[in-house]
Scaffold this active site. Structure first.
Site, PDB file in Angstrom:
ATOM      1  N   ASP A 159       0.911  -1.194   0.088  1.00 16.38           N
ATOM      2  CA  ASP A 159      -0.088   0.041   0.047  1.00 16.38           C
ATOM      3  C   ASP A 159       1.018   0.976  -0.098  1.00 16.38           C
ATOM      4  O   ASP A 159       2.010   1.179   0.210  1.00 16.38           O
ATOM      5  CB  ASP A 159      -0.861  -0.118   1.221  1.00 16.38           C
ATOM      6  N   SER A 160       0.311   2.403   0.186  1.00 20.18           N
ATOM      7  CA  SER A 160       1.112   3.725   0.034  1.00 20.18           C
ATOM      8  C   SER A 160       1.905   3.800   1.399  1.00 20.18           C
ATOM      9  O   SER A 160       2.648   4.773   1.620  1.00 20.18           O
ATOM     10  CB  SER A 160       0.142   4.843  -0.253  1.00 20.18           C
ATOM     11  N   TYR A 214      -1.345   8.067  -2.456  1.00 21.03           N
ATOM     12  CA  TYR A 214      -1.621   7.702  -3.785  1.00 21.03           C
ATOM     13  C   TYR A 214      -2.936   8.169  -4.247  1.00 21.03           C
ATOM     14  O   TYR A 214      -2.964   8.171  -5.408  1.00 21.03           O
ATOM     15  CB  TYR A 214      -1.620   6.043  -3.749  1.00 21.03           C
ATOM     16  N   GLY A 215      -3.703   8.706  -3.494  1.00 18.86           N
ATOM     17  CA  GLY A 215      -5.041   8.845  -3.980  1.00 18.86           C
ATOM     18  C   GLY A 215      -5.314  10.120  -5.049  1.00 18.86           C
ATOM     19  O   GLY A 215      -6.199  10.308  -5.375  1.00 18.86           O
ATOM     20  N   CYS A 253      -4.495  -1.959  -1.382  1.00 23.31           N
ATOM     21  CA  CYS A 253      -4.701  -0.366  -1.688  1.00 23.31           C
ATOM     22  C   CYS A 253      -5.832  -0.211  -2.451  1.00 23.31           C
ATOM     23  O   CYS A 253      -5.796  -0.838  -3.668  1.00 23.31           O
ATOM     24  CB  CYS A 253      -3.391   0.227  -2.456  1.00 23.31           C
ATOM     25  N   THR A 278      -6.843   2.348  -4.258  1.00 24.35           N
ATOM     26  CA  THR A 278      -6.370   3.276  -5.408  1.00 24.35           C
ATOM     27  C   THR A 278      -5.747   2.555  -6.489  1.00 24.35           C
ATOM     28  O   THR A 278      -6.200   2.579  -7.674  1.00 24.35           O
ATOM     29  CB  THR A 278      -5.523   4.547  -4.991  1.00 24.35           C
ATOM     30  N   GLU A 305      -2.258   9.116   8.764  1.00 21.18           N
ATOM     31  CA  GLU A 305      -0.922   8.759   8.676  1.00 21.18           C
ATOM     32  C   GLU A 305      -0.200   9.901   9.602  1.00 21.18           C
ATOM     33  O   GLU A 305       0.880   9.480  10.345  1.00 21.18           O
ATOM     34  CB  GLU A 305      -0.144   9.041   7.181  1.00 21.18           C
ATOM     35  N   CYS A 348     -10.909   2.620   1.116  1.00 22.98           N
ATOM     36  CA  CYS A 348      -9.653   2.710   0.943  1.00 22.98           C
ATOM     37  C   CYS A 348      -9.103   2.101   2.265  1.00 22.98           C
ATOM     38  O   CYS A 348      -9.759   2.312   3.263  1.00 22.98           O
ATOM     39  CB  CYS A 348      -9.142   4.356   1.167  1.00 22.98           C
ATOM     40  N   THR A 349      -8.068   1.523   2.208  1.00 28.50           N
ATOM     41  CA  THR A 349      -7.602   0.414   3.256  1.00 28.50           C
ATOM     42  C   THR A 349      -7.055   1.321   4.540  1.00 28.50           C
ATOM     43  O   THR A 349      -6.977   0.776   5.669  1.00 28.50           O
ATOM     44  CB  THR A 349      -6.596  -0.383   2.809  1.00 28.50           C
ATOM     45  N   HIS A 350      -6.822   2.677   4.391  1.00 25.78           N
ATOM     46  CA  HIS A 350      -6.613   3.478   5.552  1.00 25.78           C
ATOM     47  C   HIS A 350      -7.883   3.566   6.502  1.00 25.78           C
ATOM     48  O   HIS A 350      -7.873   3.736   7.712  1.00 25.78           O
ATOM     49  CB  HIS A 350      -6.225   4.712   5.289  1.00 25.78           C
TER      50      HIS A 350
HETATM   51  N1  DGL Z   1      -4.800   3.012   1.225  1.00 24.62           N
HETATM   52  C1  DGL Z   1      -4.737   3.361  -0.095  1.00 24.62           C
HETATM   53  C2  DGL Z   1      -6.090   2.828  -0.651  1.00 24.62           C
HETATM   54  O1  DGL Z   1      -6.677   2.197  -0.415  1.00 24.62           O
HETATM   55  C3  DGL Z   1      -3.948   4.617  -0.548  1.00 24.62           C
HETATM   56  C4  DGL Z   1      -4.362   5.755   0.021  1.00 24.62           C
HETATM   57  C5  DGL Z   1      -3.510   6.985  -0.323  1.00 24.62           C
HETATM   58  O2  DGL Z   1      -2.409   6.753  -0.384  1.00 24.62           O
HETATM   59  O3  DGL Z   1      -4.145   8.080  -0.892  1.00 24.62           O
HETATM   60  O4  DGL Z   1      -6.799   3.696  -1.525  1.00 24.62           O
END
Ligand code: DGL
Length: 242
Positions: A7-8, A39-40, A70, A72, A143, A173-175
Protein backbone atom coordinates in the site's frame (compact mmCIF):
# COMPACT_ATOMS: atom_id res chain seq x y z
CA UNK A 1 3.74 -19.48 1.71
CA UNK A 2 5.28 -16.06 1.27
CA UNK A 3 2.64 -13.39 0.85
CA UNK A 4 3.57 -9.92 -0.45
CA UNK A 5 1.23 -7.11 0.63
CA UNK A 6 1.52 -3.44 -0.32
CA UNK A 7 0.00 0.00 0.00
CA UNK A 8 1.03 3.66 0.04
CA UNK A 9 1.60 3.64 3.81
CA UNK A 10 0.04 2.12 6.91
CA UNK A 11 -3.44 1.59 5.37
CA UNK A 12 -2.64 -1.83 3.97
CA UNK A 13 -1.68 -2.97 7.46
CA UNK A 14 -5.44 -3.23 8.14
CA UNK A 15 -5.51 -5.95 5.46
CA UNK A 16 -2.24 -7.53 6.62
CA UNK A 17 -3.56 -7.73 10.19
CA UNK A 18 -6.69 -9.65 9.16
CA UNK A 19 -4.66 -11.97 6.92
CA UNK A 20 -2.28 -12.79 9.78
CA UNK A 21 -5.21 -13.42 12.12
CA UNK A 22 -6.88 -15.77 9.64
CA UNK A 23 -3.69 -17.44 8.35
CA UNK A 24 -1.03 -17.11 11.05
CA UNK A 25 1.41 -19.76 9.84
CA UNK A 26 2.87 -18.00 6.82
CA UNK A 27 5.56 -15.52 5.91
CA UNK A 28 4.37 -11.97 5.24
CA UNK A 29 6.34 -9.22 3.50
CA UNK A 30 4.73 -5.79 3.59
CA UNK A 31 5.73 -2.69 1.63
CA UNK A 32 4.38 0.73 2.63
CA UNK A 33 5.38 3.45 0.18
CA UNK A 34 5.55 6.30 2.71
CA UNK A 35 7.96 8.17 0.42
CA UNK A 36 5.27 8.58 -2.25
CA UNK A 37 2.20 8.87 -0.04
CA UNK A 38 -0.63 9.72 -0.73
CA UNK A 39 -1.52 7.62 -3.77
CA UNK A 40 -5.09 8.88 -3.97
CA UNK A 41 -4.23 12.05 -5.89
CA UNK A 42 -1.54 10.64 -8.24
CA UNK A 43 -2.01 9.99 -11.95
CA UNK A 44 -2.66 6.47 -13.20
CA UNK A 45 0.70 6.53 -15.03
CA UNK A 46 2.61 7.43 -11.86
CA UNK A 47 0.70 4.82 -9.86
CA UNK A 48 1.62 2.16 -12.43
CA UNK A 49 5.33 2.96 -12.14
CA UNK A 50 5.20 2.90 -8.32
CA UNK A 51 3.15 -0.32 -8.16
CA UNK A 52 5.52 -2.13 -10.54
CA UNK A 53 8.58 -1.06 -8.54
CA UNK A 54 6.98 -2.39 -5.36
CA UNK A 55 5.88 -5.65 -6.97
CA UNK A 56 9.40 -6.22 -8.30
CA UNK A 57 10.76 -5.61 -4.80
CA UNK A 58 8.30 -8.09 -3.28
CA UNK A 59 9.05 -10.69 -5.97
CA UNK A 60 12.78 -10.31 -5.29
CA UNK A 61 12.05 -10.96 -1.60
CA UNK A 62 10.35 -14.23 -2.54
CA UNK A 63 6.62 -13.33 -2.64
CA UNK A 64 4.57 -16.20 -4.09
CA UNK A 65 1.23 -14.42 -3.99
CA UNK A 66 0.48 -10.68 -3.95
CA UNK A 67 -2.22 -8.70 -2.20
CA UNK A 68 -2.82 -5.18 -3.48
CA UNK A 69 -3.89 -3.76 -0.12
CA UNK A 70 -4.74 -0.42 -1.71
CA UNK A 71 -8.10 0.68 -3.10
CA UNK A 72 -6.48 3.23 -5.39
CA UNK A 73 -4.17 0.72 -7.13
CA UNK A 74 -6.90 -1.95 -7.15
CA UNK A 75 -9.48 0.31 -8.79
CA UNK A 76 -7.13 1.74 -11.42
CA UNK A 77 -4.58 -0.96 -12.21
CA UNK A 78 -5.70 -4.42 -11.10
CA UNK A 79 -6.34 -5.86 -14.58
CA UNK A 80 -3.11 -4.40 -15.95
CA UNK A 81 -1.01 -5.81 -13.09
CA UNK A 82 -2.78 -9.18 -13.10
CA UNK A 83 -1.99 -9.58 -16.79
CA UNK A 84 1.63 -8.53 -16.39
CA UNK A 85 2.74 -10.81 -13.55
CA UNK A 86 2.62 -14.58 -13.40
CA UNK A 87 1.89 -15.12 -9.71
CA UNK A 88 -1.63 -14.84 -8.23
CA UNK A 89 -2.66 -11.26 -7.42
CA UNK A 90 -5.57 -10.44 -5.12
CA UNK A 91 -7.07 -6.95 -5.12
CA UNK A 92 -9.34 -5.35 -2.51
CA UNK A 93 -12.26 -4.33 -4.76
CA UNK A 94 -13.45 -7.56 -6.36
CA UNK A 95 -13.82 -9.40 -3.02
CA UNK A 96 -15.96 -6.64 -1.47
CA UNK A 97 -18.08 -6.37 -4.62
CA UNK A 98 -18.68 -10.13 -4.50
CA UNK A 99 -19.71 -9.79 -0.85
CA UNK A 100 -22.16 -6.94 -1.66
CA UNK A 101 -23.73 -9.04 -4.42
CA UNK A 102 -23.89 -12.24 -2.34
CA UNK A 103 -25.55 -10.38 0.55
CA UNK A 104 -27.87 -8.49 -1.80
CA UNK A 105 -26.94 -5.22 -0.07
CA UNK A 106 -28.61 -2.08 -1.37
CA UNK A 107 -28.49 1.63 -0.52
CA UNK A 108 -24.70 1.76 -0.56
CA UNK A 109 -22.29 4.63 -0.16
CA UNK A 110 -18.56 4.56 -0.82
CA UNK A 111 -15.82 6.54 0.83
CA UNK A 112 -12.55 6.35 -1.08
CA UNK A 113 -9.63 8.37 -2.43
CA UNK A 114 -10.15 10.85 -5.31
CA UNK A 115 -8.47 8.49 -7.83
CA UNK A 116 -10.64 5.55 -6.78
CA UNK A 117 -13.80 7.64 -7.00
CA UNK A 118 -12.91 9.17 -10.38
CA UNK A 119 -12.33 5.67 -11.82
CA UNK A 120 -15.95 4.75 -10.89
CA UNK A 121 -14.75 1.15 -10.66
CA UNK A 122 -17.01 0.44 -7.66
CA UNK A 123 -20.14 1.60 -9.49
CA UNK A 124 -19.17 -0.31 -12.64
CA UNK A 125 -18.51 -3.56 -10.77
CA UNK A 126 -21.50 -3.35 -8.42
CA UNK A 127 -23.73 -2.76 -11.41
CA UNK A 128 -26.21 -0.29 -9.94
CA UNK A 129 -25.80 3.32 -8.78
CA UNK A 130 -23.93 3.79 -5.51
CA UNK A 131 -23.07 7.11 -3.95
CA UNK A 132 -19.33 7.71 -4.27
CA UNK A 133 -17.62 10.31 -2.08
CA UNK A 134 -13.94 11.28 -2.39
CA UNK A 135 -12.35 11.84 1.04
CA UNK A 136 -8.90 13.40 0.43
CA UNK A 137 -8.59 14.65 4.03
CA UNK A 138 -8.62 11.21 5.65
CA UNK A 139 -5.25 9.67 4.63
CA UNK A 140 -3.06 12.62 5.79
CA UNK A 141 -4.95 12.71 9.11
CA UNK A 142 -4.52 8.96 9.64
CA UNK A 143 -0.84 8.85 8.65
CA UNK A 144 -0.04 11.76 10.97
CA UNK A 145 -1.73 10.02 13.91
CA UNK A 146 -4.59 12.54 14.16
CA UNK A 147 -7.49 10.09 14.37
CA UNK A 148 -8.97 11.40 17.60
CA UNK A 149 -8.71 15.10 16.88
CA UNK A 150 -11.16 17.85 16.14
CA UNK A 151 -9.83 18.09 12.56
CA UNK A 152 -10.67 14.43 12.03
CA UNK A 153 -14.12 14.80 13.58
CA UNK A 154 -14.80 17.74 11.23
CA UNK A 155 -13.67 15.75 8.20
CA UNK A 156 -15.88 12.80 9.17
CA UNK A 157 -18.94 15.04 9.61
CA UNK A 158 -18.24 16.80 6.29
CA UNK A 159 -18.05 13.56 4.28
CA UNK A 160 -21.04 11.97 6.02
CA UNK A 161 -23.06 15.08 5.20
CA UNK A 162 -21.99 14.89 1.52
CA UNK A 163 -22.98 11.22 1.46
CA UNK A 164 -26.41 11.63 3.03
CA UNK A 165 -28.37 8.73 4.53
CA UNK A 166 -27.32 5.22 3.40
CA UNK A 167 -27.56 1.76 5.00
CA UNK A 168 -24.05 0.60 4.06
CA UNK A 169 -20.75 2.42 3.63
CA UNK A 170 -17.87 0.65 1.90
CA UNK A 171 -14.59 1.85 3.39
CA UNK A 172 -13.07 1.92 -0.09
CA UNK A 173 -9.57 2.89 1.02
CA UNK A 174 -7.61 0.54 3.26
CA UNK A 175 -6.66 3.40 5.59
CA UNK A 176 -10.29 4.05 6.52
CA UNK A 177 -10.92 1.02 8.81
CA UNK A 178 -8.57 2.87 11.19
CA UNK A 179 -11.40 5.45 11.46
CA UNK A 180 -14.12 2.86 12.04
CA UNK A 181 -14.68 3.73 15.72
CA UNK A 182 -14.59 7.45 15.00
CA UNK A 183 -17.06 7.06 12.10
CA UNK A 184 -19.40 4.88 14.14
CA UNK A 185 -19.95 7.80 16.53
CA UNK A 186 -21.67 9.75 13.76
CA UNK A 187 -23.39 7.12 11.61
CA UNK A 188 -25.38 3.97 12.22
CA UNK A 189 -24.66 2.68 8.68
CA UNK A 190 -23.02 -0.74 8.31
CA UNK A 191 -19.29 0.02 7.80
CA UNK A 192 -17.77 -2.50 5.38
CA UNK A 193 -14.05 -3.29 5.65
CA UNK A 194 -12.60 -4.57 2.35
CA UNK A 195 -10.09 -6.75 4.25
CA UNK A 196 -12.87 -9.18 5.26
CA UNK A 197 -13.50 -10.01 1.60
CA UNK A 198 -9.78 -10.43 0.91
CA UNK A 199 -9.46 -12.94 3.75
CA UNK A 200 -12.30 -15.00 2.29
CA UNK A 201 -11.02 -14.91 -1.27
CA UNK A 202 -7.40 -15.92 -0.70
CA UNK A 203 -6.26 -19.51 -0.57
CA UNK A 204 -2.93 -20.30 1.05
CA UNK A 205 -1.18 -23.65 1.26
CA UNK A 206 2.24 -24.73 2.59
CA UNK A 207 2.13 -23.53 6.18
CA UNK A 208 5.40 -22.37 7.69
CA UNK A 209 6.66 -20.57 10.81
CA UNK A 210 5.17 -17.08 11.03
CA UNK A 211 7.47 -14.28 9.93
CA UNK A 212 6.42 -10.67 9.39
CA UNK A 213 8.77 -8.25 7.61
CA UNK A 214 7.61 -4.68 7.12
CA UNK A 215 9.38 -2.35 4.70
CA UNK A 216 8.66 1.36 4.36
CA UNK A 217 10.24 3.71 1.82
CA UNK A 218 10.49 6.61 4.28
CA UNK A 219 10.59 7.09 8.04
CA UNK A 220 7.75 9.42 9.08
CA UNK A 221 7.10 11.00 12.47
CA UNK A 222 4.32 8.66 13.54
CA UNK A 223 5.23 5.56 11.57
CA UNK A 224 6.54 3.26 14.31
CA UNK A 225 3.77 4.21 16.71
CA UNK A 226 1.10 3.71 14.06
CA UNK A 227 2.49 0.30 13.12
CA UNK A 228 2.68 -0.81 16.76
CA UNK A 229 -0.96 0.20 17.27
CA UNK A 230 -2.12 -1.93 14.33
CA UNK A 231 0.10 -5.03 14.30
CA UNK A 232 0.39 -6.75 17.65
CA UNK A 233 2.53 -9.71 16.58
CA UNK A 234 6.34 -9.70 16.46
CA UNK A 235 7.65 -8.08 13.30
CA UNK A 236 10.80 -6.71 11.79
CA UNK A 237 10.56 -3.12 10.43
CA UNK A 238 13.02 -1.70 7.94
CA UNK A 239 13.24 1.70 6.29
CA UNK A 240 14.49 1.64 2.70
CA UNK A 241 15.55 5.26 2.34
CA UNK A 242 18.31 5.70 -0.19
N1 DGL B 1 -4.75 3.04 1.29
C1 DGL B 1 -4.78 3.35 -0.09
C2 DGL B 1 -6.12 3.08 -0.70
O1 DGL B 1 -6.71 2.10 -0.28
C3 DGL B 1 -4.04 4.59 -0.54
C4 DGL B 1 -4.44 5.88 0.09
C5 DGL B 1 -3.56 7.02 -0.35
O2 DGL B 1 -2.35 6.91 -0.25
O3 DGL B 1 -4.13 8.03 -0.82
O4 DGL B 1 -6.60 3.74 -1.58
Amino acid sequence: MTIGVFDSGIGGLTVLKKLIMAYPDHEYIYYGDTLNLPYGTKSKETLAVLAEQIINFLLAKGAQILVIACGTISSNLYEQLKNKYKIPIIDVLNPVVNYIKAQGLKNIGIFATPMTISSHTFTKKIGFPVKEIACPLFVPLIESGKINTLACERAIKKYLKELGPVDNIILGCTHYPLLKNALAKYTSANLIDMADGVVKSISLDKKTKQKISLYFSKETANLRNNVKNIIDQDYELKILEN
